[in-house]
Scaffold this active site. Sequence first.
Site, PDB file in Angstrom:
ATOM      1  N   CYS A   1      -8.323  -1.845  -1.717  1.00 10.58           N
ATOM      2  CA  CYS A   1      -7.522  -1.243  -2.788  1.00 10.58           C
ATOM      3  C   CYS A   1      -6.045  -1.179  -2.400  1.00 10.58           C
ATOM      4  O   CYS A   1      -5.170  -1.328  -3.252  1.00 10.58           O
ATOM      5  CB  CYS A   1      -8.068   0.137  -3.133  1.00 10.58           C
ATOM      6  N   THR A   2      -5.773  -0.990  -1.120  1.00  7.47           N
ATOM      7  CA  THR A   2      -4.388  -0.995  -0.644  1.00  7.47           C
ATOM      8  C   THR A   2      -3.809  -2.396  -0.786  1.00  7.47           C
ATOM      9  O   THR A   2      -2.678  -2.565  -1.265  1.00  7.47           O
ATOM     10  CB  THR A   2      -4.306  -0.503   0.813  1.00  7.47           C
TER      11      THR A   2
END
Length: 159
Positions: free
Chosen positions: A49-50
Site C-alpha cells: 500500500c505504501t
Amino acid sequence: MSTPHRLNPGDTAPAFSAEDSRGETVSLKDFAGSRVVVYFYPKASTPGCTTEACDFRDNLASLASHGYTVVGISPDKPAALEKFTSEQELNFPLLSDPDHEIAEAYGAWGEKKNYGKVSVGLIRSTIVIDEDGTVVAAQYNVRAKGHVAKLRRDLGIDS
C-alpha cells in the site's frame, strides 16, 4: 460470501461520504465536474500500500495536468490515515471506510485469494470516474507495483 458486484464502464459511480485523514467529511459530489481516480487499498503503512500510494503521489502532478484528482480509500481509521499521509508526504486525500460500505458499493470488498488462501477483505481496485459521475474504467485485483504506470497507459497519459 460470493464475488462482489463489480462496476463497469458506463455505470453511475455510487455516491459516498467519508472522513479523511484530518477528520473532515469528503464526498464524491465534492469532485463534480472533475475526473476522479478512486483507488481502494487494504491497509495504510504496509509495504504494498505504501508502494502504491507513493506511486500515486509521484504521478499526481501529471495526472492533475490531465484533469484527474486522486482519492484513496481503505478500512483504516482517520488517525492511521493521518500518520500514513504524514510519513509518506501524500498529497491527495485518503478516506476512512471502516465498515467497508464504500468498498462494497464499488465492488472492492469480497472474497480474494492470497497465496492460495481464500479470505474476505478489501480487493485492491481502481475506479476512474468522469466529470458526470460515470465510471470510465474499473480495474480489480490490481498489483501495487507498476499499477499507476499501467493506469496512465490505459488513460492515454504519456509517461
